[in-house]
Design an enzyme around this catalytic site. Structure first.
Site, short mmCIF file in Angstrom:
data_model
loop_
_atom_site.label_atom_id
_atom_site.label_comp_id
_atom_site.label_asym_id
_atom_site.label_seq_id
_atom_site.Cartn_x
_atom_site.Cartn_y
_atom_site.Cartn_z
CG ASP A 8 -9.27 -5.52 12.86
OD1 ASP A 8 -9.56 -5.43 14.05
OD2 ASP A 8 -8.99 -6.60 12.29
CG ASP A 48 -3.12 -2.56 12.55
OD1 ASP A 48 -2.17 -3.34 12.38
OD2 ASP A 48 -3.26 -1.87 13.57
N GLY A 49 -4.97 -1.77 8.38
CA GLY A 49 -6.03 -1.73 7.37
C GLY A 49 -5.65 -2.58 6.16
CG ASN A 69 -1.74 1.25 1.36
OD1 ASN A 69 -1.70 2.11 0.48
ND2 ASN A 69 -2.50 1.35 2.44
N PRO A 70 0.99 1.94 -1.12
CG PRO A 70 0.69 2.93 -3.22
CD PRO A 70 0.25 1.77 -2.38
CD GLU A 116 -7.34 -3.45 0.80
OE1 GLU A 116 -6.94 -4.15 -0.14
OE2 GLU A 116 -7.36 -2.21 0.77
N GLY A 163 2.17 -2.41 4.77
CA GLY A 163 1.20 -1.36 5.12
C GLY A 163 0.82 -1.48 6.58
CB THR A 207 -2.78 -1.49 -3.61
OG1 THR A 207 -2.30 -0.50 -2.71
CG2 THR A 207 -2.59 -2.87 -3.02
CG ASN A 266 -11.73 -2.61 -0.51
OD1 ASN A 266 -11.19 -3.03 0.52
ND2 ASN A 266 -12.80 -1.85 -0.48
C1 LIG Z 1 -3.74 9.82 27.22
C2 LIG Z 1 -3.06 8.70 26.51
C3 LIG Z 1 -4.00 7.64 26.10
C4 LIG Z 1 -3.38 6.58 25.30
C5 LIG Z 1 -4.35 5.49 25.02
C6 LIG Z 1 -3.82 4.68 23.96
C7 LIG Z 1 -4.60 3.43 23.75
C8 LIG Z 1 -4.22 2.91 22.43
C9 LIG Z 1 -4.84 1.61 22.14
C10 LIG Z 1 -4.78 1.41 20.70
C11 LIG Z 1 -5.45 0.17 20.29
C12 LIG Z 1 -5.23 0.02 18.85
C13 LIG Z 1 -5.99 -1.10 18.29
C14 LIG Z 1 -5.71 -1.14 16.82
C15 LIG Z 1 -6.44 -0.52 15.97
C16 LIG Z 1 -6.07 -0.50 14.52
O1 LIG Z 1 -6.62 -1.65 13.90
C17 LIG Z 1 -6.64 0.73 13.89
C18 LIG Z 1 -6.19 0.85 12.45
O2 LIG Z 1 -4.81 1.00 12.37
P1 LIG Z 1 -4.09 1.51 11.01
O3 LIG Z 1 -4.46 2.93 10.81
O4 LIG Z 1 -2.62 1.30 11.24
O5 LIG Z 1 -4.58 0.66 9.87
N1 LIG Z 1 -6.18 1.88 14.63
C19 LIG Z 1 -7.01 2.65 15.28
O6 LIG Z 1 -8.21 2.49 15.28
C20 LIG Z 1 -6.36 3.76 16.02
C21 LIG Z 1 -6.76 3.79 17.42
C22 LIG Z 1 -5.80 4.73 18.08
C23 LIG Z 1 -6.43 5.44 19.13
C24 LIG Z 1 -5.47 6.38 19.74
C25 LIG Z 1 -6.16 7.14 20.76
C26 LIG Z 1 -5.30 8.19 21.32
C27 LIG Z 1 -6.02 8.78 22.44
C28 LIG Z 1 -5.45 10.05 22.87
C29 LIG Z 1 -6.37 10.62 23.92
C30 LIG Z 1 -5.85 11.88 24.38
C31 LIG Z 1 -6.58 12.39 25.56
C32 LIG Z 1 -5.83 13.56 26.07
C33 LIG Z 1 -6.56 14.27 27.15
C34 LIG Z 1 -5.83 15.42 27.69
N1 LIG Z 2 -3.45 2.26 -3.41
C1 LIG Z 2 -4.30 2.62 -2.46
N2 LIG Z 2 -4.91 3.83 -2.49
C2 LIG Z 2 -5.73 4.21 -1.50
N3 LIG Z 2 -6.03 3.45 -0.41
C3 LIG Z 2 -5.46 2.24 -0.34
C4 LIG Z 2 -4.56 1.77 -1.34
N4 LIG Z 2 -4.14 0.53 -0.99
C5 LIG Z 2 -4.76 0.24 0.18
N5 LIG Z 2 -5.55 1.26 0.59
C6 LIG Z 2 -6.36 1.38 1.81
O1 LIG Z 2 -5.69 2.26 2.70
C7 LIG Z 2 -6.20 2.04 4.02
C8 LIG Z 2 -5.15 2.29 5.06
O2 LIG Z 2 -4.09 1.48 4.84
P1 LIG Z 2 -3.02 1.03 5.92
O3 LIG Z 2 -1.93 0.37 5.13
O4 LIG Z 2 -3.63 0.25 6.98
O5 LIG Z 2 -2.45 2.39 6.49
P2 LIG Z 2 -2.75 3.18 7.84
O6 LIG Z 2 -2.15 2.35 8.93
O7 LIG Z 2 -2.05 4.47 7.69
O8 LIG Z 2 -4.22 3.29 8.00
C9 LIG Z 2 -6.67 0.61 4.04
O9 LIG Z 2 -8.01 0.60 4.44
C10 LIG Z 2 -6.53 0.13 2.61
O10 LIG Z 2 -7.71 -0.52 2.20
#
Ligand SMILES: CCCCCCCCCCCCC/C=C/[C@@H](O)[C@H](COP(=O)(O)O)NC(=O)CCCCCCCCCCCCCCC
Ligand SMILES: Nc1ncnc2c1ncn2[C@@H]1O[C@H](COP(=O)(O)OP(=O)(O)O)[C@@H](O)[C@H]1O
Ligand SMILES: [Ca+2]
Length: 552
Positions: free
Chosen positions: A512, A207-208, A147-148, A212, A205, A179, A183
């Protein structure tokens, strides 16, 4: 431990020092040999042994003959050290192996061994290659999706500069697809890819992107086995191809929780040595319609709102989650609904355990048997199922409802949302954060980053379950009526209207990192449905015990 019979033993030079090098079925060992001043050359009893290094054969990446320039220092050194004055023409071979450099990080290291005899050199190369060819778990052909646009948009560079040459070194051939749209990888896997050609799939890439690939592979496997995805009671067919993740995303929690670090080189090396880590997958249905699979977090309320808001700010890269996290924390919305679940009864672990899921995990290996066919608890409250146990139901106002099928450890929270969750035990941990003050919610959030127990608060509950369902207080049909009224009143939907202080009645599920289009969902855990090129987090990495790179 019983000493294994050696396959080969020779006296070889390493960096101008003399070593006794031994290969048995599992280990390559080199021990430094210091010769006494006046001694009979080559007599083993006359040697003093110093540094000892060993590398498991299973962690050797490659072996190759190396060119040696004639008249090198090594040649002179060899003669001096061994007192062999006959004319020597050194030849050499180089072993590339995994070096564990601490904090679960792996690197590729090279060691060149010089021999005075060409046949000895060839024998070493041949024997080592034979040993490597016996490791049938290693992949030879991989299908790679990049995923670029993931994370900091470095996916392509990370693959080209850090991973591709390691695959070449390990004689792994690849078909690489960059990609072109979201998708792309999922649909290619689902319908087009000739999977018989490959020993594994790699995604570069976050988690997204991993999600996929998981969706494409599961869909393909089920269609090949004639399983209906919309049937929430169906037993899914296991996916045999392993998936490797080269982390280049924003959260990288799957990689972090299965390897211990989000480092592209480490992940590439786990792929090369052919590691295998089974993983649970949750299927998510809305009534009898399939929505998505989840392997890490299904989050409603706080994490759903963070994701919904963050999608508008993708340009910020990984920082979008902190920005939206802060905004969502300030908005402090709670949501009403009922969560019903089937507690996991025959499992060895509990979400409040102090022990963790680690490499070779006992709890995952002695897991409860698979849960199919899935039968959903009737009604909102408690119902009985004589085969599965008793469903429980909890109705309330929640700031967050999270289901973590694994710890969800990531760089933001190294212990994760549910530190004692298991990768492959057939269960998911439901964490309920009830309506509480902002200060209390902040206390709970902060505990994700410290040693303190995030569940040890009166407004937080945690349950280990095999399946669950969520019923929001306001169902979808009711919501469309509410939406019509609001659209009439404001000309647009209320939640998108910054000046309107109406709070949305329902949140979205963060599956996720993808937003689900329904709030009412049914979820079942499919035990060990997929496999990753990983081995789980190693408890005491050798480096931390000070024996690496295998200095015994
Ligand atoms: C105040 C510090 C709080 C730190 C709490 C951190 C809890 C982090 C738990 C993260 C669980 C992640 C589960 C994974 C989810 C991923 O599938 C999913 C997709 O990842 P991708 O973009 O790489 O494809 N990632 C997510 O949904 C991101 C969730 C991240 C949530 C970060 C929340 C940061 C909260 C900051 C609160 C700040 C409050 C400050 C008040 C003064
Ligand atoms: N070539 C593309 N252009 C746009 N979106 C894409 C491409 N390839 C994959 N994706 C989508 O990008 C989203 C985020 O990708 P991911 O690699 O998980 O990065 P991030 O961690 O920054 O969210 C995924 O939901 C995926 O389906
Ligand atoms: Ca699990």
């Amino acid at each position: 431990m019983e000493k294994q019979p050696s396959v080969l033993t020779s006296l070889l030079l390493v960096k101008s020092r003399l070593f006794e090098v031994t290969l048995n079925r599992t280990l390559l060992t080199w021990k430094e040999v210091h010769l006494r001043r006046k001694k009979v050359s080559g007599n083993i009893s006359n040697r003093l042994r110093f540094g000892v290094h060993s590398v498991p054969v299973s962690e050797i990446i490659a072996v190759r003959e190396t060119e040696v320039d004639k008249g090198t220092k090594a040649e002179g050194k060899w003669q001096k050290m061994t007192h062999i004055t006959i004319e020597t023409h050194l030849c050499a071979f180089t072993v590339s192996y995994v070096e564990k450099t601490g904090q679960h990080r792996w690197r590729s290291s090279n060691m060149t061994f010089f021999c005075s005899d060409e046949t000895v050199c060839q024998q070493w190369v041949r024997t080592l290659k034979e040993q490597l060819s016996l490791l049938t778990c290693r992949p030879k052909h991989l299908l790679v999706y990049i995923n670029p646009y993931g994370g900091k948009q470095q996916g392509k560079q990370i693959y080209e500069h850090k991973v591709a040459q390691l695959f070449t070194l390990a004689s792994i051939s690849t078909d690489v697809i960059v990609t072109e749209h979201a998708n792309h990888a999922r649909d290619h896997l689902k319908t087009q890819a000739d999977l018989r050609k490959y020993d594994g799939i790699v995604c570069v890439g976050g988690d997204g992107m991993f999600s996929e690939v998981v969706h494409g592979l599961i869909a393909r496997t089920q269609s090949d086995s004639g399983v209906d995805l919309n049937d929430s009671q169906a037993k899914l067919a296991q996916c045999n191809l392993r998936i490797g993740i080269i982390p280049a995303g924003s959260t990288d929690c799957i990689c972090y929780a299965t390897v211990g670090v989000n480092d592209p080189v480490t992940s590439a090396l786990h792929i090369i040595v052919g590691d295998s880590q089974p993983m649970d997958v949750c299927s998510v249905h809305h009534h009898n319609t399939f929505l998505k699979y989840s392997v890490s977090l299904l989050g409603y309320g706080f994490y759903g709102d963070v994701l919904t808001d963050s999608e508008k700010n993708r340009w910020m890269g990984p920082a979008r989650y902190d920005f939206s996290g802060f905004k969502t924390f300030l908005s402090h919305h709670y949501y009403e609904g009922t969560i019903s679940f089937l507690p996991a009864t025959n499992t060895l672990g509990s979400p409040r355990d102090s022990s963790r899921c680690r490499s070779g995990c006992y709890v995952c290996q002695h897991r409860v048997k698979d849960i199919s066919p899935i039968k959903w608890g009737e009604g909102g409250d408690v119902s009985e199922n004589e085969f599965e146990g008793e469903w429980k139901a909890i109705k309330g106002k929640f700031l967050a409802i999270n289901a973590a099928s694994m710890s969800c450890a990531c760089p933001r929270s190294p212990k994760g949302l549910s530190p004692a969750a298991h990768l492959a035990d057939g269960t998911t941990d439901i964490i309920l954060v009830r309506k509480c003050s902002r200060l209390n919610f902040l206390r709970h959030l902060l505990r994700h980053t410290s040693k303190d127990d995030q569940f040890d608060l009166t407004f937080v509950e945690v349950y280990r379950v095999k399946k669950f369902k969520f019923t929001p207080k306001h169902c979808d049909s009711e919501l469309s009526d509410i939406r019509d009224v609001r659209e009439n009143a404001f000309g647009q939907i209320c939640r998108d209207h910054p000046s309107c202080d109406c709070t949305p009645v329902n949140s979205n599920w963060n599956c996720d990192g993808e937003i689900l289009e329904h709030a009412a969902i049914e979820v079942g855990v499919h035990c060990q449905l997929i496999k990753l090129f990983a081995r789980g987090i190693e408890e005491n990495p050798p480096f931390e015990e000070d024996v690496s790179p295998s200095a015994v």
